[in-house]
Design an enzyme around this catalytic site. Structure first.
Site, mmCIF file in Angstrom:
data_model
loop_
_atom_site.group_PDB
_atom_site.id
_atom_site.type_symbol
_atom_site.label_atom_id
_atom_site.label_comp_id
_atom_site.label_asym_id
_atom_site.label_seq_id
_atom_site.Cartn_x
_atom_site.Cartn_y
_atom_site.Cartn_z
ATOM 1 N N LYS A 18 -1.235 -1.067 -4.136
ATOM 2 C CA LYS A 18 -2.335 -0.104 -3.997
ATOM 3 C C LYS A 18 -1.674 1.260 -4.024
ATOM 4 C CE LYS A 18 -5.940 1.527 -0.795
ATOM 5 N NZ LYS A 18 -5.663 2.953 -0.917
ATOM 6 N N TYR A 78 0.865 -1.180 0.000
ATOM 7 C CA TYR A 78 0.000 0.000 0.000
ATOM 8 C C TYR A 78 0.902 1.232 0.000
ATOM 9 C CZ TYR A 78 -3.677 3.173 1.851
ATOM 10 O OH TYR A 78 -4.560 4.200 2.066
#
EC number: 4.1.3.3
Length: 305
Positions: free
Chosen positions: A167, A137
């Site tokens: 992400k 992320y």
């Protein structure tokens, strides 16, 4: 490795009046997301105040969300922690409960400043749950980990077998695209900045994303995807511009984590307040937030309960 199609939501964590986690709204929450075409959840991340939850709370939330997982509704568990031992424990738990995957952002402390440091951190977590995909992320505004993601992909390639992708919640769409092109698209780049979704679609072959504002404007973001696929650029722009109009409102009220969570209450799904040190909205601010949303006809555009 299966690639995600459509939008995954980064849900809020519901708290009761005592600011203890409240699992009871999750059933209605999951039903609402499914009804509006969302394809799963990325739980215990920044929108979910994950770093303000202890290990036991995070496990309970994961177990509850898994009750509503199915083939078309994936549960990815954010397991990142400032304590690597806790992150490893949470990753093992996610695999045990058969979550679709795990994810982790770089910890806000100590600050990670080298690719090797980030690699070591992610590998330890991914290795703890080797049977399910792991996603990094990338949200450097949160943790200061402004590292070149293309170099990171080159480092993990072949070294972390279950590394699935990133992400990507950052403004650098050039880097986003270069990562998408790496090794003929071997790793999935999940678009994470809602206000630039259309730009990401135009630049890269985006198939999936993880969204915070899709908690309440999921229908509109899905319209961006659908209009783009149908080559209707004008309507895609209109849908994207509407999402930006909503964002223009929430930035006045603490952003998505605070303002967005209060929007859920105004829609009819009360998830409680935010934990300290977040500054919760006053009743007067909530009333003004509602007026600002009514001015852009939000309640006729938002997700349906």
């Amino acid at each position: 490795m299966e690639k995600i199609k459509g939008l995954i939501v980064a849900p809020f964590t519901a708290f009761g009046k005592d600011l203890e986690i409240n699992l009871s709204p999750i059933s209605d929450y999951a039903k609402m997301l499914k009804k509006n075409g969302l394809k799963g959840v990325f739980i215990n991340g920044s929108s979910g105040e994950g770093y303000m939850l202890n290990v036991d709370e995070r496990k309970k939330l994961a177990e509850e969300w898994m009750k509503f997982a199915d083939e078309d509704f994936k549960v990815i568990v954010h397991v990142g922690s400032t304590t690597l031992k806790d992150a490893v424990e949470l990753a093992k738990h996610a695999q045990e409960i058969k979550a679709f995957g795990t994810g982790a952002m770089a910890p806000p402390f100590p600050k990670i400043g080298r690719i090797q440091e980030l690699f070591d951190y992610c590998k330890a977590i991914a290795d703890a749950a080797p049977e399910i995909p792991f996603y990094y992320y990338h949200i450097p505004v949160f943790n200061g980990a402004y590292l070149p993601m293309l170099d990171f992909l080159k480092k993990v390639n072949g070294e972390i077998p279950n590394f699935a992708g990133i992400k990507y919640t950052y403004e650098n769409l050039y880097e986003f695209n270069q990562c998408s092109l790496y090794e003929n698209g071997k790793f999935q780049m999940l678009h994470g900045q809602d206000e630039t979704l259309l730009a990401g679609l135009a630049l890269s072959d985006v198939k999936g994303g993880i969204s915070g504002t899709a908690n309440y404007t999921g229908k509109g973001l899905i319209e961006v995807l659908n209009y783009w696929e149908n080559k209707d650029l004008n309507q895609a722009r209109a849908a994207q511009n509407y999402n930006q109009a909503v964002i223009n409102v929430i930035v006045k009220y603490g952003g998505n984590i605070v303002g967005g969570k209060r929007i859920m209450k105004l829609m009819g799904l009360d998830l409680g307040k935010n934990r300290i040190p977040f500054k919760n909205l006053t009743d007067a601010e909530e009333s003004q937030l509602k007026k600002d949303l009514e001015e852009i006809d939000f309640f006729n555009h938002c997700n349906e309960l």
